[in-house]
Design a protein around this motif. Structure first.
Motif, short mmCIF file in Angstrom:
data_model
loop_
_atom_site.label_atom_id
_atom_site.label_comp_id
_atom_site.label_asym_id
_atom_site.label_seq_id
_atom_site.Cartn_x
_atom_site.Cartn_y
_atom_site.Cartn_z
N GLY A 153 17.95 -17.94 12.96
CA GLY A 153 19.23 -17.24 13.01
C GLY A 153 20.45 -18.07 12.71
O GLY A 153 21.57 -17.60 12.89
N ILE A 154 20.28 -19.31 12.22
CA ILE A 154 21.42 -20.19 12.06
C ILE A 154 22.42 -19.65 11.04
O ILE A 154 23.63 -19.81 11.21
N SER A 155 21.94 -18.99 10.00
CA SER A 155 22.86 -18.43 9.01
C SER A 155 23.70 -17.31 9.61
O SER A 155 24.91 -17.22 9.37
N PHE A 156 23.06 -16.45 10.39
CA PHE A 156 23.76 -15.31 10.96
C PHE A 156 24.87 -15.74 11.92
O PHE A 156 26.01 -15.30 11.80
N TYR A 157 24.54 -16.62 12.89
CA TYR A 157 25.59 -16.96 13.85
C TYR A 157 26.61 -17.92 13.27
O TYR A 157 27.76 -17.94 13.71
N ALA A 166 31.01 -16.23 23.75
CA ALA A 166 29.65 -16.74 23.56
C ALA A 166 28.64 -15.60 23.43
O ALA A 166 27.67 -15.70 22.68
N VAL A 167 28.87 -14.51 24.16
CA VAL A 167 28.01 -13.33 24.02
C VAL A 167 28.14 -12.76 22.61
O VAL A 167 27.14 -12.39 21.97
N PHE A 168 29.36 -12.71 22.11
CA PHE A 168 29.61 -12.19 20.76
C PHE A 168 28.81 -12.97 19.71
O PHE A 168 28.24 -12.38 18.79
N ILE A 169 28.74 -14.27 19.85
CA ILE A 169 28.02 -15.10 18.87
C ILE A 169 26.51 -15.04 19.07
O ILE A 169 25.75 -15.02 18.10
N ARG A 185 31.35 -7.88 12.79
CA ARG A 185 32.78 -8.17 12.71
C ARG A 185 33.36 -8.30 14.11
O ARG A 185 32.97 -7.62 15.06
N THR A 186 34.34 -9.20 14.22
CA THR A 186 34.96 -9.49 15.50
C THR A 186 35.56 -8.24 16.13
O THR A 186 35.36 -7.96 17.31
N ILE A 235 32.19 -5.75 24.20
CA ILE A 235 31.77 -6.68 25.24
C ILE A 235 32.81 -6.72 26.37
O ILE A 235 32.46 -6.87 27.54
N ARG A 236 34.08 -6.57 26.02
CA ARG A 236 35.14 -6.59 27.03
C ARG A 236 35.08 -5.35 27.93
O ARG A 236 35.40 -5.41 29.12
N GLU A 237 34.70 -4.22 27.36
CA GLU A 237 34.72 -2.96 28.10
C GLU A 237 33.70 -2.96 29.24
O GLU A 237 32.65 -3.60 29.16
#
Length: 242
Positions: A124-128, A154-157, A170-171, A178-180
């Motif tokens: 998964g190195i390319s994705f993250y 960190a959860v997002f990544i 996308r961010t 994740i915030r909700e």
């Protein structure tokens, strides 16, 4: 741990139950622990790589929001992108490009033994990596505000459902989710389960079955015509293969 493994079939229900059994404001912790456990199940050492790229991009995002000088902002952007891409290049492309470079020198009658690194490719190195780059670029151009909470970032990544197979999220789409604080809804759980089962069916029953025929052609492509190579439909209806 692959998605169609017994280990994942045990792992996912445990994460699901833990996520919905704790207070809403702590649910991100379950996602973070489970995502890092999922990643470390492939290779525990390479967790430091995802931590490095996560830390660099998080710090870059915070600095971009605090700095006023456009020149310094460009330096921060360039530095963050360079570090993350260097990690990706070292582990994924170093051996490939050194081999190409040595072949290029041989064209001019120059002999050079290629330098290779005996490194296992981190899953998964390319994705993250590209997800961290997308985040920093979005913050640089003001499309999103930097995430102040390192744990949620960190959860997002590292979010395990898309960590090893994408897509590159996308961010502005994933971080707000994740915030909700989420409440359990039976309808959503059933819908998600149906989507997963349909995906598993397409992967295990359809794709893996077709792979048995496709692999025959890929193992000896020069023995087959263009039609047999280009499509699974031609392969499935080729009596020499079946």
């Amino acid at each position: 741990m692959s998605f169609n493994s017994i280990a994942f079939a045990i792992f996912l229900p445990i994460v699901f139950l833990l996520y919905w059994s704790i207070p809403k404001k702590y649910q991100w912790i379950i996602l973070l622990i489970s995502s890092y456990y999922f990643y470390m199940s492939w290779n525990i050492i390479y967790v430091f790589l995802i931590l490095l790229t996560t830390g660099v991009s998080y710090l870059s995002g915070r600095l971009l929001a605090d700095v006023q000088s456009n020149q310094i902002k460009r330096l921060i952007l360039f530095g963050s992108i360079s570090i993350c891409l260097c990690v990706l290049f070292l582990f994924k492309y170093f051996n490939f490009f050194t081999g190409i470079f040595c072949e290029f020198l041989e064209f001019f009658s120059l002999q050079l033994h290629p330098i290779t690194l005996n490194l296992l490719l981190p899953v998964g190195i390319s994705f993250y990596t590209f997800q961290t780059l997308s985040y920093v670029i979005d913050v640089y151009y003001g499309r999103v505000q930097p995430e102040k909470h390192f744990g949620r970032y960190a959860v997002f990544i590292s979010f395990f459902p898309q960590l090893v197979a994408g897509p590159i999220e996308r961010t502005g789409n994933l971080i707000p989710q994740i915030r909700e604080e989420h409440s359990f809804r039976y309808e959503d759980a059933i819908y998600g389960l149906r989507q997963m089962l349909w995906g598993f069916f397409k992967k295990v029953v359809i794709a893996d079955t077709l792979a048995n025929y496709v692999d025959i052609v890929y193992d000896d492509p020069f023995s087959y015509t263009g039609g047999g190579i280009s499509g699974c439909s031609s392969i499935l209806f080729n009596p020499d293969i079946l």
